[in-house]
Enzyme design. Structure first.
Site, PDB file in Angstrom:
ATOM      1  N   ASP A 407       0.865  -1.187   0.000  1.00  0.00           N
ATOM      2  CA  ASP A 407       0.000   0.000   0.000  1.00  0.00           C
ATOM      3  C   ASP A 407       0.903   1.239   0.000  1.00  0.00           C
ATOM      4  O   ASP A 407       2.117   1.137   0.207  1.00  0.00           O
ATOM      5  CB  ASP A 407      -0.860  -0.041   1.265  1.00  0.00           C
ATOM      6  CG  ASP A 407      -1.915   1.061   1.308  1.00  0.00           C
ATOM      7  OD1 ASP A 407      -2.265   1.603   0.234  1.00  0.00           O
ATOM      8  OD2 ASP A 407      -2.398   1.370   2.418  1.00  0.00           O
ATOM      9  N   GLU A 410       2.678   4.844  -4.082  1.00  0.00           N
ATOM     10  CA  GLU A 410       2.698   5.809  -5.217  1.00  0.00           C
ATOM     11  C   GLU A 410       4.024   6.547  -5.293  1.00  0.00           C
ATOM     12  O   GLU A 410       4.430   6.866  -6.425  1.00  0.00           O
ATOM     13  CB  GLU A 410       1.530   6.796  -5.069  1.00  0.00           C
ATOM     14  CG  GLU A 410       0.164   6.154  -5.214  1.00  0.00           C
ATOM     15  CD  GLU A 410      -0.235   5.275  -4.031  1.00  0.00           C
ATOM     16  OE1 GLU A 410       0.292   5.522  -2.933  1.00  0.00           O
ATOM     17  OE2 GLU A 410      -1.044   4.354  -4.207  1.00  0.00           O
ATOM     18  N   ASP A 484      -9.044   3.369  -2.558  1.00  0.00           N
ATOM     19  CA  ASP A 484     -10.069   3.781  -1.595  1.00  0.00           C
ATOM     20  C   ASP A 484     -11.362   4.244  -2.257  1.00  0.00           C
ATOM     21  O   ASP A 484     -11.635   5.437  -2.375  1.00  0.00           O
ATOM     22  CB  ASP A 484      -9.517   4.890  -0.697  1.00  0.00           C
ATOM     23  CG  ASP A 484      -8.352   4.384   0.138  1.00  0.00           C
ATOM     24  OD1 ASP A 484      -8.186   3.163   0.256  1.00  0.00           O
ATOM     25  OD2 ASP A 484      -7.616   5.232   0.675  1.00  0.00           O
TER      26      ASP A 484
HETATM   27  O1  MIG Z   1      -4.435   6.175   4.069  1.00  0.00           O
HETATM   28  O2  MIG Z   1      -3.578   0.971   5.725  1.00  0.00           O
HETATM   29  O3  MIG Z   1      -5.940   2.102   0.360  1.00  0.00           O
HETATM   30  O4  MIG Z   1      -6.837  -0.106   1.802  1.00  0.00           O
HETATM   31  O5  MIG Z   1      -6.791   0.067   4.592  1.00  0.00           O
HETATM   32  C1  MIG Z   1      -4.858   4.923   4.481  1.00  0.00           C
HETATM   33  C2  MIG Z   1      -4.744   1.681   5.846  1.00  0.00           C
HETATM   34  C3  MIG Z   1      -3.816   3.861   4.222  1.00  0.00           C
HETATM   35  C4  MIG Z   1      -4.973   3.005   2.329  1.00  0.00           C
HETATM   36  C5  MIG Z   1      -5.413   1.777   1.623  1.00  0.00           C
HETATM   37  C6  MIG Z   1      -6.421   1.053   2.457  1.00  0.00           C
HETATM   38  C7  MIG Z   1      -5.827   0.704   3.789  1.00  0.00           C
HETATM   39  C8  MIG Z   1      -5.356   1.991   4.486  1.00  0.00           C
HETATM   40  N1  MIG Z   1      -4.410   2.695   3.630  1.00  0.00           N
END
Ligand code: MIG
Length: 816
Positions: A407, A410, A484
């Site tokens: 996650d 980017e 999200d």
């Molecule tokens: O800004 O790890 O898209 O699936 O649950 C939140 C917490 C950071 C974004 C991900 C989401 C995940 C969440 N993450």
């Protein structure tokens, strides 16, 4: 030479001064270097290579010599590669490079290019290319009146991208799935252009910021990049399928995933401790709801330090994971790129001491804020750092983990630009680049490092990596979820065109958060979304902190029952879904497909995206509005069977389908075969490997024909690469005197755990009177596993026989 027509309407202006572009100028000469052609213009020129038949690469340069290096998006086999045997012709005003499929013509006075097919039909025309020192290189392409656009990876809005404009710059925006958003988490600068009954693709291989504008001009679209080289691949069709196949040969295809990754996944931000996770797993098993994976979101870590477990919440991860495996459930933990700045934390310390973090040019480590607080970011552009990062995953694999969730890659940073400073330096194996130039590669390189590390550690077992960010080629390393979204009906509907276009962009293994991530879902929305998700390639329910719970049982018995039924259907259909993944790995064709892929000449489907095909012959029509018990469905030409009622429906028209809450309309095309297996609670449960091939539309006519080729292997290891797989071909064919049913193993180095095969001719057009060589049996004998044939209460003919390595065939005769 340049006309007054603006290349961009938002053309850069500065105190009344319009930036002027630089053009290459007129063609001067062509140099042939082996199989590469260098076309010189007044300024710079272009190198042209032919990586494969039907593909050419044209890389423009503005001075000096062309640089033929390519990005990691290109499969290593095609980097710097050019086919031999390319014809070169020069006429008074043109230079023509010709392959057996296409001809690339450069117009000498303008350096514009036109691509034609063998018959001389124009496939693509680049009318101008301009370099503006402050805003990059942009090119203009003809856009006929009947143009349609597909691909572009993860984008919002409808299937056909005509009239849209997009930016490729991997971006983490919270709750971003709105129609006008230009940049999301993934960047795939690849567009499929369909016009005049033919299709071709353009891939701009540039991992900086790129944009595609199909909106601003009435008769042209533009593709441009803000930094770096204009490195363009033209990919011939003529069909959309041909374009997808060629594009995925160039950028690579998925590896066959472990079967468990195709099951149902349950996630939440966050399951807070070991006991909650175990309780969740037990609930799935008690309620008989199949499930393969539970995710650990950021709270499992010790202060958000990657490669740690919180000692209070997860005191014994190894024991927890062992207990879960006993229930057939795996854990996939989240791993973010940000490493907490903490001199007592080993990963940080090692990263600093060994020089693994991104720095500014002057050498200072680049720090910024993410979950762990001030953090440093590994420089995955350097192989040495990727190896280090991959190796760190032994922390997880030694605990029995085989899948990782990437996650924030980017990378997302909590600052105004939402990402790394553009002047951060990437070491890039010695060829230093700024973050601005390589931004869109960060997520891909993180997932590549992860997948490669896991492979080194998993001893021949297949890993699973899930990523949010990526660039063209990400399919070689990871599955993708769409970030999200929110628990809105609109976001459920939007997931269809988004994931369908991802499939056309080389990313077949994708899906949204089922039920919606942010906001609060409802029982009805969860039911409808799970029905659809059961047929999406990636099938995970995930929800955000502080939202209503959305496990399958969260909204009471009625919704739970329907959700159980559809998750169960996913598992019964796994043999077919796995087969489609094998096809995707082999050909690049997506698992779920927009109708336009299979029916490109049908004008009704060019922008149809509230229904889709699973493979080529199963039509899924999800219900994506509340309180809806009927919906319109378009059936393309041919005859279709309602999966639920067996009703035969003539296609080439719209129908109104009944869809009470427990029904998602599904149709199977006449002549199709779908294998269904036993209802397992998890994908690698092999206790009952018996299969039933459901055959649709059987007619006792000599023209009737149905075929299916089933691929099987252990679903877990790479042994299939050493021939340890099987291929079972099933065929039903109308002949004089009846229908001939046969099956044969074309390859059988893998043996599934089963003794029986069943063939179900779903409500055939004729009344069966016998099956030569097999006895008629009762329903009871059928249940007991006897060999024979039986006609059930609905008029379907079921043939049951031992699964013989040598195969078998039978003549089915009809009454009268
Ligand atoms: O800004 O790890 O898209 O699936 O649950 C939140 C917490 C950071 C974004 C991900 C989401 C995940 C969440 N993450």
């Amino acid at each position: 030479m340049e006309g007054s027509e603006a290349i961009r309407p938002d053309k850069y202006t500065e105190a009344g001064h319009t930036e002027t572009g630089r053009y290459l100028g007129a063609f001067q000469r062509v140099e042939r270097r082996g199989d590469t052609f260098v076309l010189r213009a007044e300024r710079g020129g272009a190198a042209v290579l032919f990586p494969a038949d039907g593909i050419f690469r044209i890389k423009f340069f503005w001075q000096g010599e062309p640089d033929l290096s390519s990005t990691v998006a290109i499969d290593p086999a095609f980097r710097q590669k050019s086919e031999s045997g390319i014809g070169l012709e020069e006429t008074g005003d043109r230079v023509i490079l010709r392959t057996s499929l296409i001809a690339l013509e450069i117009d000498k006075p303008t350096f514009a290019f036109t691509v034609r097919d063998k018959e001389g039909k124009v496939l693509c025309r680049q009318t101008r290319l301009v370099c503006q020192p402050r805003s990059g290189v942009h090119a203009v392409y003809d856009m006929p009146q009947d143009s349609h656009f597909y691909g572009l990876g993860e984008k919002s809005s409808f299937l056909d991208k005509r009239g849209e404009r997009y930016t490729n710059w991997n971006t983490d925006v919270y709750a971003p799935h709105v129609p006008e958003i230009e940049a999301l988490y993934q960047s795939i600068p690849f567009v499929i252009h369909m016009a005049g009954g033919t299709s071709c693709g353009l891939f701009l291989d540039n991992p900086g910021r790129t944009e595609v504008d199909m909106r601003t001009h009435a008769d042209a679209f533009t593709m441009g990049c803000s930094t770096g080289d204009y490195d363009l691949y033209f990919i011939a069709g003529p069909s959309v399928k041909d374009v997808v196949t060629r594009y995925t040969a160039l950028t690579g295809r998925i590896e066959l995933p472990p079967k468990w990754a195709l099951g149902y996944h349950q996630s939440r931000y966050s399951y807070m401790d070991q006991e909650e996770v175990l309780e969740l797993a037990r609930t799935f098993r008690e309620k008989n709801i199949p499930c393969d994976v539970i995710y650990l979101d950021i709270h499992y870590m010790d202060g958000y330090r990657v490669f740690t477990f919180d000692p209070l919440r997860f005191p014994d991860p190894e024991a927890m994971i062992r207990e879960l495996r006993g229930m057939g459930i795996r854990i996939v933990p989240i791993v973010d790129p940000g490493v907490k700045k903490d001199p007592k934390y080993g990963v940080y310390r090692e990263g600093v001491q060994q020089g693994h973090f991104c720095t500014k040019l002057e050498g200072d480590i680049y720090f910024d804020e993410v979950w762990p607080g001030t953090s440093a970011f590994p420089d995955f552009t350097d192989d040495r750092t990727s190896k280090w990062w991959g190796d760190l995953h032994s922390f997880y694999t030694e605990n029995g983990i085989e899948g990782i969730w990437n996650d924030m890659n980017e990378p997302a940073v909590f600052n105004e630009s939402k990402t790394m400073d553009l002047d951060v330096i990437h070491r890039n194996n010695g060829d230093l680049k700024t973050h601005e130039e390589l931004h869109n590669l960060y997520g891909l390189l993180m997932s590549k490092a992860t997948a490669e590390g896991l492979k080194r550690q998993l001893d021949n077992r297949r890993p699973f990596v899930l990523t949010r960010a990526g660039y063209a080629g990400i399919q070689r390393y990871a599955a993708v979820w769409t970030g999200d979204n929110r628990s809105f009906w609109e976001h459920m509907a939007l997931a269809m065109p988004m994931v369908l276009n991802m499939g056309l962009s080389g990313l077949p293994f994708a899906g949204p958060d089922i039920g919606g991530f942010a906001h609060h879902t409802s029982g009805q929305l969860l039911v409808r979304w799970t029905q659809m998700g059961a047929f999406f390639p990636y099938f995970r329910n995930h929800s955000a902190i502080d939202t209503l719970r959305q496990e399958p049982w969260a909204f009471g018995a009625e919704t739970e029952e329907i959700i159980r039924k559809y998750i169960g259907l996913r598992y019964r259909w796994l043999p077919h879904i796995y087969n489609l993944f094998q096809e995707a790995a082999a050909t690049g064709l997506p698992v779920i497909r927009p109708l336009v892929l299979e029916y490109p000449d049908d004008p009704n489907v060019t922008n149809l995206c509230d229904q889709f095909l699973l493979g080529d012959a199963v039509l899924i029509a999800p219900v994506y509005r509340p309180d809806t018990d009927h919906r319109a469905v378009y059936l393309p030409e041919g005859r279709w069977f309602d999966y639920w009622t067996g009703e035969k429906l003539e296609g080439g028209r719209h129908i109104l389908a009944a869809c009470p809450l427990d029904t998602m309309p599904m149709y199977v095309k006449s002549g199709a075969i779908v294998p269904e297996g036993a209802l397992a609670q998890h994908a690698d449960d092999q206790t009952d490997g018996n299969l039933t091939f459901h055959i649709y539309g059987a007619e006792a006519l000599s023209g009737f024909q149905a075929e299916y080729s089933l691929y099987e292997d252990d679903g877990a290891t790479y042994d299939y690469r050493d021939q340890t797989y099987s291929r079972l071909n099933v065929r039903l064919e109308g002949q004089e005197g009846g229908l001939k049913l046969s099956y044969a193993y074309a390859h059988r180095q893998y043996e599934a755990n089963r003794s029986l095969l069943r063939f179900k001719l779903c409500r055939p057009e004729f009344a069966p009177s016998g099956v030569q060589g097999l006895p008629a049996i009762t329903a009871e004998q059928l249940g007991e596993g006897a060999e024979g044939w039986h006609v059930d209460g609905e008029g379907s003919l079921i043939i049951q026989a031992a699964d013989r390595p040598s195969g078998a065939s039978w003549m089915i005769t009809a009454a009268n």
